[in-house]
Design a protein around this motif. Structure first.
Motif, short mmCIF file in Angstrom:
data_model
loop_
_atom_site.label_atom_id
_atom_site.label_comp_id
_atom_site.label_asym_id
_atom_site.label_seq_id
_atom_site.Cartn_x
_atom_site.Cartn_y
_atom_site.Cartn_z
N GLU A 1 -32.91 -109.70 67.34
CA GLU A 1 -34.23 -109.95 66.66
C GLU A 1 -34.65 -108.95 65.85
O GLU A 1 -35.12 -109.24 64.84
CB GLU A 1 -35.10 -110.57 67.75
N GLN A 2 -34.47 -107.73 66.38
CA GLN A 2 -35.11 -106.56 65.64
C GLN A 2 -34.01 -106.05 64.55
O GLN A 2 -33.17 -104.99 65.05
CB GLN A 2 -35.55 -105.51 66.81
N THR A 3 -33.62 -106.69 63.74
CA THR A 3 -33.02 -106.40 62.58
C THR A 3 -33.90 -106.28 61.26
O THR A 3 -34.17 -107.48 60.81
CB THR A 3 -31.67 -107.03 62.56
N PHE A 4 -33.77 -105.30 60.77
CA PHE A 4 -34.84 -105.06 59.46
C PHE A 4 -34.39 -103.85 58.82
O PHE A 4 -33.29 -103.33 58.89
CB PHE A 4 -36.35 -105.09 60.02
N LEU A 5 -35.70 -103.45 57.90
CA LEU A 5 -35.24 -102.22 57.02
C LEU A 5 -36.41 -101.18 57.42
O LEU A 5 -37.50 -101.38 57.52
CB LEU A 5 -35.58 -102.59 55.55
N VAL A 6 -35.69 -99.97 57.56
CA VAL A 6 -36.78 -98.78 57.36
C VAL A 6 -36.68 -98.37 56.12
O VAL A 6 -35.84 -98.01 55.33
CB VAL A 6 -36.21 -97.75 58.24
N ASP A 7 -37.92 -98.18 55.52
CA ASP A 7 -38.41 -97.74 54.20
C ASP A 7 -37.88 -96.31 54.07
O ASP A 7 -38.76 -95.34 54.37
CB ASP A 7 -39.64 -98.11 53.60
N LYS B 1 -23.72 -97.01 49.68
CA LYS B 1 -22.29 -96.89 49.93
C LYS B 1 -21.37 -98.20 49.85
O LYS B 1 -21.41 -98.80 48.71
CB LYS B 1 -21.76 -96.16 51.40
N CYS B 2 -21.00 -98.67 51.10
CA CYS B 2 -20.23 -99.94 50.81
C CYS B 2 -21.05 -101.21 50.30
O CYS B 2 -20.82 -102.14 50.14
CB CYS B 2 -19.44 -100.15 52.21
N LEU B 3 -22.33 -101.10 50.74
CA LEU B 3 -23.30 -102.04 50.30
C LEU B 3 -23.70 -102.34 49.00
O LEU B 3 -24.29 -103.34 48.51
CB LEU B 3 -24.70 -101.93 51.31
N GLY B 4 -23.12 -101.21 48.07
CA GLY B 4 -23.42 -101.33 46.70
C GLY B 4 -24.73 -101.57 46.13
O GLY B 4 -25.04 -101.91 45.16
N GLY B 5 -25.61 -100.77 46.78
CA GLY B 5 -26.94 -100.28 46.24
C GLY B 5 -27.30 -99.20 46.00
O GLY B 5 -26.46 -98.18 46.30
N PRO B 6 -28.58 -98.90 45.70
CA PRO B 6 -29.14 -97.50 45.62
C PRO B 6 -29.43 -96.91 46.54
O PRO B 6 -29.97 -97.71 47.80
CB PRO B 6 -30.36 -97.67 44.39
N SER B 7 -29.66 -95.78 47.03
CA SER B 7 -30.22 -95.23 48.22
C SER B 7 -31.85 -95.45 48.38
O SER B 7 -32.21 -95.43 47.09
CB SER B 7 -29.96 -93.62 48.38
N GLY B 8 -32.41 -95.55 49.37
CA GLY B 8 -33.90 -95.76 49.46
C GLY B 8 -34.29 -96.59 50.32
O GLY B 8 -35.34 -96.89 50.78
N SER B 9 -33.19 -97.44 51.06
CA SER B 9 -33.70 -98.38 52.25
C SER B 9 -32.62 -98.17 53.26
O SER B 9 -31.53 -98.14 52.92
CB SER B 9 -33.66 -99.75 51.61
N THR C 1 -47.24 -99.99 53.80
CA THR C 1 -46.64 -101.01 52.51
C THR C 1 -45.36 -100.81 52.25
O THR C 1 -44.61 -99.87 52.10
CB THR C 1 -47.57 -100.30 51.22
N GLU C 2 -44.93 -101.93 52.39
CA GLU C 2 -43.27 -102.33 52.18
C GLU C 2 -43.01 -101.83 50.67
O GLU C 2 -43.68 -102.18 49.90
CB GLU C 2 -43.24 -103.78 52.28
N ALA C 3 -41.93 -101.10 50.61
CA ALA C 3 -41.22 -100.78 49.48
C ALA C 3 -40.46 -101.91 48.83
O ALA C 3 -39.53 -102.42 49.18
CB ALA C 3 -40.07 -99.70 49.63
#
Length: 391
Positions: free
Chosen positions: A48-54, A184-192, A250-252
């Motif tokens: 359940e606790q799967t989310f993003l750390v900003d 990296k393999c997720l194909g996005g920018p750093s920051g999340s 405040t969410e990024a």
């Protein structure tokens, strides 16, 4: 084409251009909930606790360790590259009694060595990197969860460089906490920093819950030793992402859009297909640099799919060659750290750059740079060897 960050997928950048909305707008909270579900698929977990750390991937690492570890707790870190040393430092800053085991850079740990150390140290937590880009090695994890459970230790994994491009099984391998990054393999920018937390770790974190003044309710009770970081306090962040929607920060928003798109694209492709794609293009790059007559550092049988460490030929100034590759061809590759600085180049094939054209163009450009240094290379040897993999 380095070890990360790499070229972001244009679809991710396009998603990040959307307008901002308020953090408690129903569309925003629905997007957060959707993102949690997508990352459960990415981590291959029911947590359940799967989310993003900003914050960047290091924010996820610090959040995990500062929320799990109290001063005086014993933590075991198997170190096989730079980022094992990073886990050691962060755990020490949390006040842990840190114990390490080490293998030479370019090797990984056998499960028996980890279990021997766990038996001797009796740690509260084992903190391990899966893929360490400093050495390009990928630590096998399949046996470590069972080992940790057998000895009543939590298992934390830093999967920043490996998730999405190498096999990863959060639940099947018995991991308690895992964190990653987008670049990296997720194909996005750093920051999340995506994170997933299993029930055993949730219980440890909730036992240290202190809700800050101004947002706490009459029902909130202070428990255990307060987590030292406010921003990275996972006990509060779990309530921020959960049904309570605790107003922790405040969410990024823009990073949320990007992180959701990274996960959506991976799930759409299929995790098995994404891992196979990284394996194929990584193998092509590996055979391509060998086709140029270059050596490869480390135990290749335990190399990550998405990055290769190439031994710099004698007589070649590694940094100047990297500069030539960038200025003449617009291609960036990486150097390395510590004992490998100046000895290897690190070439990545990950995320959006795990593509045939990116591999072949990089090899062709590298051949020309090497020729400029007088290195005897077979004409077309790199591209030819890679094309054999693609045949």
């Amino acid at each position: 084409m380095g070890p990360g960050p790499v070229t972001a997928d244009p679809r991710v950048l396009r998603a990040m251009s959307a307008h901002l909305v308020g953090q408690f707008d129903p569309w925003m909270t629905d997007t957060m909930t959707e993102t949690m579900g997508l990352y459960r698929d990415v981590f291959r977990t029911a947590n359940e606790q799967t989310f993003l750390v900003d914050g960047t991937s290091r924010a996820g690492i610090e959040a995990a360790l500062v929320s799990l570890v109290e001063p005086g707790d014993r933590v075991l870190v198997p170190v096989f590259g730079r980022f094992g040393h990073l886990l050691t430092e962060i755990a020490a800053r949390c006040g842990a009694e840190v114990h390490t085991i080490e293998v030479p850079w370019g090797e990984v740990f056998a499960p028996e060595a980890v279990e021997d150390a766990v038996r001797a140290v009796r740690p509260k937590a084992v903190a391990v990197v899966q893929g360490d880009t400093s050495t390009t090695m990928c630590q096998p994890l399949a046996d470590l969860g069972e080992i940790c459970r057998r000895h009543d230790a939590l298992l934390y994994c830093d999967a920043t460089a490996s998730l999405g491009g190498n096999d990863f099984e959060m639940d099947a391998w018995g991991l308690d906490v895992a964190t990653a990054g987008l670049q990296k393999c997720l194909g996005g920018p750093s920051g999340s920093a995506p994170i997933s937390i299993g029930d055993r770790a949730v219980a440890v974190i909730d036992a240290r819950k202190h809700v800050e003044a101004g947002i706490r309710s009459d029902d909130d009770e202070d428990l255990g030793a307060r987590i030292a970081s406010n921003y990275l306090d996972l006990a509060q962040v779990m309530d921020y992402w959960g049904p309570r929607r605790l107003n922790h920060h405040t969410e990024a928003t823009t990073m949320l859009y990007g992180a959701r798109e990274c996960a959506r694209l991976l799930v759409e492709e299929g995790l098995d297909a994404a891992v196979a794609r990284h394996a194929r293009h990584g193998r092509a790059m590996l055979e391509g640099v060998r086709g140029l007559g270059l050596g490869v550092f480390g135990d290749v049988t335990h190399k990550m799919h998405n990055v290769v460490a190439v031994e710099i030929p004698d007589g070649v100034d590694g940094d100047k060659a990297r500069t030539a590759l960038l200025e003449d061809f617009g291609i960036e590759i990486g150097t390395s750290f510590g004992p490998l600085h100046g000895r290897v180049w690190r070439i990545g094939t990950m995320g959006y750059n795990a593509r045939k054209d990116a591999v072949l163009v990089t090899l062709a450009a590298l051949e020309q740079v090497l020729r400029g240094y007088g290195v005897p290379v077979t004409a077309g040897g790199g591209v030819g060897a890679a094309r054999e993999v693609y045949a």
